[in-house]
Design a protein around this motif. Structure first.
Motif, PDB file in Angstrom:
ATOM      1  N   MET A   1       0.704  -1.327  -0.248  1.00 61.82           N
ATOM      2  CA  MET A   1       0.212  -0.062   0.552  1.00 61.82           C
ATOM      3  C   MET A   1       0.842   1.859   0.282  1.00 61.82           C
ATOM      4  O   MET A   1       1.434   1.442   0.829  1.00 61.82           O
ATOM      5  N   ILE A   2       0.599   2.337  -1.101  1.00 57.22           N
ATOM      6  CA  ILE A   2       1.043   3.656  -0.607  1.00 57.22           C
ATOM      7  C   ILE A   2       0.424   4.781  -0.645  1.00 57.22           C
ATOM      8  O   ILE A   2      -1.102   4.779  -1.215  1.00 57.22           O
ATOM      9  N   SER A   3       0.151   5.446   0.889  1.00 56.98           N
ATOM     10  CA  SER A   3      -1.269   6.199   0.778  1.00 56.98           C
ATOM     11  C   SER A   3      -0.885   7.548   1.312  1.00 56.98           C
ATOM     12  O   SER A   3       1.071   7.533   1.500  1.00 56.98           O
ATOM     13  N   HIS A   4      -1.046   8.345   2.240  1.00 50.54           N
ATOM     14  CA  HIS A   4      -0.896   9.360   1.969  1.00 50.54           C
ATOM     15  C   HIS A   4      -0.661   9.267   3.205  1.00 50.54           C
ATOM     16  O   HIS A   4       0.351  10.815   4.384  1.00 50.54           O
ATOM     17  N   PHE A   5       0.226   8.255   4.186  1.00 51.80           N
ATOM     18  CA  PHE A   5       0.524   8.074   5.474  1.00 51.80           C
ATOM     19  C   PHE A   5       1.449   8.519   5.386  1.00 51.80           C
ATOM     20  O   PHE A   5       2.474   7.870   5.203  1.00 51.80           O
ATOM     21  N   ASP A   6       2.736   9.152   6.226  1.00 48.85           N
ATOM     22  CA  ASP A   6       3.444   8.856   6.918  1.00 48.85           C
ATOM     23  C   ASP A   6       4.426   7.809   7.327  1.00 48.85           C
ATOM     24  O   ASP A   6       4.201   6.730   8.533  1.00 48.85           O
ATOM     25  N   THR A   7       5.779   7.592   5.921  1.00 48.83           N
ATOM     26  CA  THR A   7       6.114   6.256   6.085  1.00 48.83           C
ATOM     27  C   THR A   7       7.199   6.100   7.634  1.00 48.83           C
ATOM     28  O   THR A   7       7.288   5.201   8.493  1.00 48.83           O
ATOM     29  N   ASN A   8       7.461   7.412   8.289  1.00 44.67           N
ATOM     30  CA  ASN A   8       8.138   7.700   9.162  1.00 44.67           C
ATOM     31  C   ASN A   8       7.825   7.757  11.062  1.00 44.67           C
ATOM     32  O   ASN A   8       7.924   7.034  11.228  1.00 44.67           O
ATOM     33  N   THR A   9       6.185   6.922  10.839  1.00 42.66           N
ATOM     34  CA  THR A   9       5.364   7.041  12.131  1.00 42.66           C
ATOM     35  C   THR A   9       5.370   5.570  11.808  1.00 42.66           C
ATOM     36  O   THR A   9       5.736   5.224  12.572  1.00 42.66           O
TER      37      THR A   9
ATOM     38  N   CYS B   1     -19.316  -8.942   3.429  1.00 44.58           N
ATOM     39  CA  CYS B   1     -17.938  -8.934   2.851  1.00 44.58           C
ATOM     40  C   CYS B   1     -18.144  -7.827   2.138  1.00 44.58           C
ATOM     41  O   CYS B   1     -17.430  -7.307   1.217  1.00 44.58           O
ATOM     42  N   PHE B   2     -18.947  -7.479   1.877  1.00 47.34           N
ATOM     43  CA  PHE B   2     -19.202  -6.663   0.171  1.00 47.34           C
ATOM     44  C   PHE B   2     -18.604  -4.869   0.565  1.00 47.34           C
ATOM     45  O   PHE B   2     -17.498  -4.022  -0.272  1.00 47.34           O
ATOM     46  N   SER B   3     -18.500  -5.195   2.385  1.00 46.73           N
ATOM     47  CA  SER B   3     -17.692  -3.838   2.945  1.00 46.73           C
ATOM     48  C   SER B   3     -16.423  -3.709   2.736  1.00 46.73           C
ATOM     49  O   SER B   3     -15.850  -2.221   2.001  1.00 46.73           O
ATOM     50  N   ILE B   4     -15.618  -4.826   1.780  1.00 53.20           N
ATOM     51  CA  ILE B   4     -13.694  -4.749   1.485  1.00 53.20           C
ATOM     52  C   ILE B   4     -13.805  -4.346  -0.075  1.00 53.20           C
ATOM     53  O   ILE B   4     -13.608  -3.772   0.393  1.00 53.20           O
ATOM     54  N   PRO B   5     -14.272  -4.126  -0.773  1.00 54.85           N
ATOM     55  CA  PRO B   5     -14.479  -4.136  -1.897  1.00 54.85           C
ATOM     56  C   PRO B   5     -14.443  -2.207  -1.482  1.00 54.85           C
ATOM     57  O   PRO B   5     -14.074  -2.138  -2.829  1.00 54.85           O
ATOM     58  N   VAL B   6     -15.539  -2.463  -0.949  1.00 55.42           N
ATOM     59  CA  VAL B   6     -16.054  -0.678  -1.358  1.00 55.42           C
ATOM     60  C   VAL B   6     -14.968  -0.407  -0.551  1.00 55.42           C
ATOM     61  O   VAL B   6     -14.794   1.383  -0.705  1.00 55.42           O
ATOM     62  N   VAL B   7     -13.820  -0.785   0.594  1.00 57.04           N
ATOM     63  CA  VAL B   7     -13.010  -0.094   0.999  1.00 57.04           C
ATOM     64  C   VAL B   7     -11.954   0.078   0.232  1.00 57.04           C
ATOM     65  O   VAL B   7     -11.108   0.913   0.468  1.00 57.04           O
ATOM     66  N   LEU B   8     -11.506  -1.124  -0.325  1.00 54.53           N
ATOM     67  CA  LEU B   8     -10.453  -1.354  -1.987  1.00 54.53           C
ATOM     68  C   LEU B   8     -10.828  -0.076  -2.726  1.00 54.53           C
ATOM     69  O   LEU B   8      -9.362   0.481  -3.161  1.00 54.53           O
ATOM     70  N   VAL B   9     -11.545  -0.201  -2.873  1.00 56.10           N
ATOM     71  CA  VAL B   9     -11.937   1.309  -4.338  1.00 56.10           C
ATOM     72  C   VAL B   9     -11.554   2.500  -3.426  1.00 56.10           C
ATOM     73  O   VAL B   9     -11.287   3.607  -4.101  1.00 56.10           O
ATOM     74  N   LEU B  10     -12.292   2.353  -2.763  1.00 50.47           N
ATOM     75  CA  LEU B  10     -11.983   4.055  -2.288  1.00 50.47           C
ATOM     76  C   LEU B  10     -11.130   4.682  -1.406  1.00 50.47           C
ATOM     77  O   LEU B  10     -10.240   5.358  -1.606  1.00 50.47           O
TER      78      LEU B  10
ATOM     79  N   LEU C   1      -7.225   7.655  -1.149  1.00 53.69           N
ATOM     80  CA  LEU C   1      -6.370   7.102   0.368  1.00 53.69           C
ATOM     81  C   LEU C   1      -4.603   6.922  -0.467  1.00 53.69           C
ATOM     82  O   LEU C   1      -3.901   6.550  -0.080  1.00 53.69           O
ATOM     83  N   LYS C   2      -5.143   6.610  -1.884  1.00 56.70           N
ATOM     84  CA  LYS C   2      -3.735   6.414  -3.037  1.00 56.70           C
ATOM     85  C   LYS C   2      -2.903   5.287  -2.804  1.00 56.70           C
ATOM     86  O   LYS C   2      -2.055   5.280  -2.829  1.00 56.70           O
ATOM     87  N   SER C   3      -4.096   4.465  -2.205  1.00 56.74           N
ATOM     88  CA  SER C   3      -3.507   2.897  -1.562  1.00 56.74           C
ATOM     89  C   SER C   3      -3.613   1.618  -3.155  1.00 56.74           C
ATOM     90  O   SER C   3      -3.988   2.791  -3.807  1.00 56.74           O
ATOM     91  N   ARG C   4      -2.392   1.507  -3.460  1.00 57.08           N
ATOM     92  CA  ARG C   4      -2.164   0.690  -4.661  1.00 57.08           C
ATOM     93  C   ARG C   4      -1.927  -0.664  -4.169  1.00 57.08           C
ATOM     94  O   ARG C   4      -1.352  -1.299  -2.987  1.00 57.08           O
ATOM     95  N   TYR C   5      -2.978  -1.938  -4.877  1.00 53.97           N
ATOM     96  CA  TYR C   5      -2.820  -3.176  -4.752  1.00 53.97           C
ATOM     97  C   TYR C   5      -2.589  -4.007  -5.666  1.00 53.97           C
ATOM     98  O   TYR C   5      -2.185  -3.557  -6.803  1.00 53.97           O
ATOM     99  N   GLN C   6      -2.121  -5.135  -5.388  1.00 52.33           N
ATOM    100  CA  GLN C   6      -1.137  -6.768  -6.420  1.00 52.33           C
ATOM    101  C   GLN C   6      -2.315  -7.045  -6.660  1.00 52.33           C
ATOM    102  O   GLN C   6      -3.377  -6.873  -6.671  1.00 52.33           O
ATOM    103  N   LEU C   7      -2.082  -7.811  -8.091  1.00 53.55           N
ATOM    104  CA  LEU C   7      -2.656  -8.024  -9.023  1.00 53.55           C
ATOM    105  C   LEU C   7      -3.396  -9.193  -8.010  1.00 53.55           C
ATOM    106  O   LEU C   7      -4.800  -9.749  -8.819  1.00 53.55           O
ATOM    107  N   SER C   8      -3.293 -10.359  -7.108  1.00 56.09           N
ATOM    108  CA  SER C   8      -4.141 -10.905  -5.805  1.00 56.09           C
ATOM    109  C   SER C   8      -4.981 -10.416  -5.134  1.00 56.09           C
ATOM    110  O   SER C   8      -5.802 -11.580  -5.846  1.00 56.09           O
ATOM    111  N   HIS C   9      -5.269  -9.249  -5.591  1.00 50.22           N
ATOM    112  CA  HIS C   9      -5.637  -8.767  -4.266  1.00 50.22           C
ATOM    113  C   HIS C   9      -6.823  -9.011  -5.316  1.00 50.22           C
ATOM    114  O   HIS C   9      -8.400  -8.621  -5.248  1.00 50.22           O
TER     115      HIS C   9
END
Length: 204
Positions: A3-11, A124-133, A138-146
């Motif tokens: 995942m690549i998001s807007h969170f600070d990786t130093n935290t 469990c439909f909440s999981i696809p909703v979280v992934l898309v949003l 949040l600029k998250s990135r996922y692999q092909l398996s996800h």
């Protein structure tokens, strides 16, 4: 999950998560899942057996415990100024609370039209909703398996709804011909839950 998001990786630098904290998080997550399952089972019994129709009131006790526990944690453990927190993030917390309340209300309402098993499985439909949003906001990135897992989850939801519609036509289980309406309420509840989770992550 990469995942690549807007969170600070130093935290949370690499290697900062120990095995003890990982197992503790897993245990607390499973414990919360068990408690939520027991809660919805009790609600289902109250609705189906005793005919109690105060759906919003059935969640009042849960929200009271959440309010008291979170308030105590913020004030005692974190030493957070509640007035300052409300001034800075009050509107975000208000939006989150409204969406979360509606998600719980629609989920409990769905139990009047379909079975508890269908409600829990369709959640469990909440999981696809979280992934898309999270990918959009949040600029998250996922692999092909996800992505494959996301497609498989959506296909399973379609199968569950189809089975409920076929079973409901016979009127042999809870809901009868209204099973489809209950499933749609369950999907709406799952969508609202996914939205509330993304808002919570964005607000942190």
């Amino acid at each position: 999950m990469r995942m690549i998001s807007h969170f600070d990786t130093n935290t949370y630098p690499p290697g900062s998560c120990s095995s003890r904290s990982l197992f503790q998080s897993l245990f607390l997550g499973q414990l919360m899942a068990v408690l939520m399952g027991i809660r919805y089972m009790i609600v289902s019994i109250l609705i189906e057996v005793y005919g109690i129709k105060i759906r919003a009131g059935l969640s009042l006790l849960t929200y009271m415990f959440l309010f008291l526990s979170c308030l105590s944690w913020l004030r005692i453990m974190r030493k957070v100024s509640l007035i300052g927190m409300l001034k800075n993030r009050g509107m975000k917390y208000l939006c989150y609370s409204i969406i979360d309340t509606q998600a719980n209300y629609t989920r409990i309402s769905a139990q009047s039209y379909t079975t508890l098993i269908s409600v829990q499985l369709l959640f469990c439909f909440s999981i696809p909703v979280v992934l898309v949003l999270s990918w959009i906001y949040l600029k998250s990135r996922y692999q092909l398996s996800h992505i494959f897992g996301l497609v498989a989850g959506i296909m399973s939801i379609v199968v569950i709804v189809w089975l409920d519609v076929r079973d409901g036509k016979g009127g042999v289980t809870v809901g009868g011909g209204d099973r489809l309406y209950g499933d749609l309420l369950s999907l709406l509840s799952a969508s609202l839950t996914g939205v509330s989770q993304v808002i919570a992550c964005y607000s942190i």
